[in-house]
Design a protein around this motif. Structure first.
Motif, mmCIF file in Angstrom:
data_model
loop_
_atom_site.group_PDB
_atom_site.id
_atom_site.type_symbol
_atom_site.label_atom_id
_atom_site.label_comp_id
_atom_site.label_asym_id
_atom_site.label_seq_id
_atom_site.Cartn_x
_atom_site.Cartn_y
_atom_site.Cartn_z
ATOM 1 N N ALA A 102 37.852 -33.411 -14.957
ATOM 2 C CA ALA A 102 37.589 -34.650 -14.677
ATOM 3 C C ALA A 102 37.431 -33.821 -13.138
ATOM 4 N N GLY A 103 36.376 -34.619 -12.133
ATOM 5 C CA GLY A 103 36.494 -34.436 -11.063
ATOM 6 C C GLY A 103 37.526 -34.907 -10.732
ATOM 7 N N PRO A 104 37.216 -35.219 -8.950
ATOM 8 C CA PRO A 104 38.170 -36.056 -8.084
ATOM 9 C C PRO A 104 37.827 -37.929 -8.138
ATOM 10 N N ASP A 105 37.029 -38.073 -8.991
ATOM 11 C CA ASP A 105 37.095 -40.010 -9.460
ATOM 12 C C ASP A 105 37.804 -39.913 -9.898
ATOM 13 N N THR A 106 38.973 -41.105 -9.608
ATOM 14 C CA THR A 106 39.933 -41.575 -10.389
ATOM 15 C C THR A 106 39.342 -42.495 -11.616
ATOM 16 N N VAL A 107 38.446 -42.409 -11.748
ATOM 17 C CA VAL A 107 38.119 -43.659 -12.995
ATOM 18 C C VAL A 107 38.025 -42.635 -13.957
ATOM 19 N N ALA A 108 37.393 -41.398 -13.808
ATOM 20 C CA ALA A 108 36.899 -40.202 -14.984
ATOM 21 C C ALA A 108 38.155 -39.858 -15.445
ATOM 22 N N GLY A 109 38.912 -39.412 -14.333
ATOM 23 C CA GLY A 109 40.156 -39.113 -14.177
ATOM 24 C C GLY A 109 41.516 -39.966 -15.543
ATOM 25 N N GLU A 110 41.082 -40.960 -15.326
ATOM 26 C CA GLU A 110 42.244 -42.265 -16.015
ATOM 27 C C GLU A 110 41.607 -42.212 -17.705
ATOM 28 N N PHE A 111 39.866 -42.611 -17.529
ATOM 29 C CA PHE A 111 39.274 -42.099 -19.159
ATOM 30 C C PHE A 111 39.325 -40.793 -19.914
ATOM 31 N N GLN A 112 39.593 -39.777 -19.179
ATOM 32 C CA GLN A 112 40.059 -38.130 -19.276
ATOM 33 C C GLN A 112 41.187 -38.343 -20.175
ATOM 34 N N ASP A 113 41.883 -38.963 -19.672
ATOM 35 C CA ASP A 113 43.145 -38.898 -19.947
ATOM 36 C C ASP A 113 43.659 -39.894 -21.578
ATOM 37 N N TYR A 114 42.679 -41.088 -21.013
ATOM 38 C CA TYR A 114 43.089 -42.270 -22.284
ATOM 39 C C TYR A 114 42.314 -41.545 -23.587
ATOM 40 N N ILE A 115 40.765 -41.178 -23.831
ATOM 41 C CA ILE A 115 41.045 -40.409 -24.304
ATOM 42 C C ILE A 115 41.527 -39.440 -24.765
ATOM 43 N N THR A 116 42.348 -38.391 -25.002
ATOM 44 C CA THR A 116 42.948 -37.018 -24.403
ATOM 45 C C THR A 116 44.155 -38.264 -25.190
ATOM 46 N N THR A 117 44.791 -38.759 -25.239
ATOM 47 C CA THR A 117 46.367 -39.737 -25.778
ATOM 48 C C THR A 117 45.954 -40.484 -27.464
ATOM 49 N N MET A 118 44.434 -41.021 -26.666
ATOM 50 C CA MET A 118 44.061 -42.011 -27.961
ATOM 51 C C MET A 118 43.715 -40.874 -29.333
ATOM 52 N N ALA A 119 42.965 -39.770 -28.952
ATOM 53 C CA ALA A 119 42.159 -38.538 -30.008
ATOM 54 C C ALA A 119 43.412 -37.373 -30.121
ATOM 55 N N TRP A 120 43.594 -37.366 -29.146
ATOM 56 C CA TRP A 120 44.479 -35.844 -29.596
ATOM 57 C C TRP A 120 46.017 -36.310 -29.911
ATOM 58 N N GLY A 121 46.278 -37.401 -29.344
ATOM 59 C CA GLY A 121 47.269 -38.020 -29.405
ATOM 60 C C GLY A 121 48.038 -37.483 -30.985
ATOM 61 N N VAL A 122 46.892 -38.429 -31.754
ATOM 62 C CA VAL A 122 47.075 -38.210 -32.937
ATOM 63 C C VAL A 122 47.700 -37.036 -33.738
ATOM 64 N N TRP A 123 47.100 -36.421 -33.692
ATOM 65 C CA TRP A 123 47.299 -34.936 -33.938
ATOM 66 C C TRP A 123 48.565 -34.492 -33.739
ATOM 67 N N ALA A 124 49.075 -35.175 -32.554
ATOM 68 C CA ALA A 124 50.254 -33.995 -32.374
ATOM 69 C C ALA A 124 51.337 -35.029 -32.910
ATOM 70 N N ARG A 125 50.987 -36.425 -33.501
ATOM 71 C CA ARG A 125 51.821 -36.469 -35.106
ATOM 72 C C ARG A 125 52.605 -35.568 -35.782
#
Length: 131
Positions: free
Chosen positions: A28-51
């Motif tokens: 994500a670039g400097p857009d705060t919301v885009a960064g938050e969204f990327q972190d949310y998707i990463t936590t939700m989708a890739w977090g299940v892989w880390a279980r």
């Protein structure tokens, strides 16, 4: 989003499966919301892989490919199909997966996934020939 242990673990799995080049290219670039969204998707989708659990990265990769194909999400299907080898999935397993998709999700889903696999493999071969 706070840089939690779960987010760090999810980021590590995402990077291991998709590769540094892809992950760095989607930062994500400097857009705060885009960064938050990327972190949310990463936590939700890739977090299940880390279980920790009974599913391996190979199992999870096959499941994600099956689900994205079933939903007709070919962009995501191609992304995961092109990265499947990093999770220990071979071409023969992907080929067999497509029979399952066609049988249980219908011919259109199976055909679309087959076309996507052909594109992924052609790109891989072209990349290999360009070395």
């Amino acid at each position: 989003m706070e840089d939690s242990e779960d987010l760090r673990a999810a980021r590590a799995v995402r990077r291991a499966v998709l590769g540094d080049a892809y992950v760095d290219g989607t930062a994500a670039g400097p857009d705060t919301v885009a960064g938050e969204f990327q972190d949310y998707i990463t936590t939700m989708a890739w977090g299940v892989w880390a279980r920790e659990g009974a599913l391996t990265s190979r199992d999870r990769s096959l499941l994600v490919m099956a689900m994205t194909a079933a939903l007709g999400r070919m962009e995501e299907f191609r992304l995961h199909a092109s990265s499947a080898h990093r999770a220990g999935v071979g071409d023969a397993e992907v080929d067999e997966l497509l029979f399952q998709v066609a049988a249980y999700c219908g011919a259109p889903a199976g055909v679309a996934a087959r076309r996507s696999i052909n594109q992924v493999r052609a790109a891989r071969e072209q990349k290999g020939a360009g070395r």
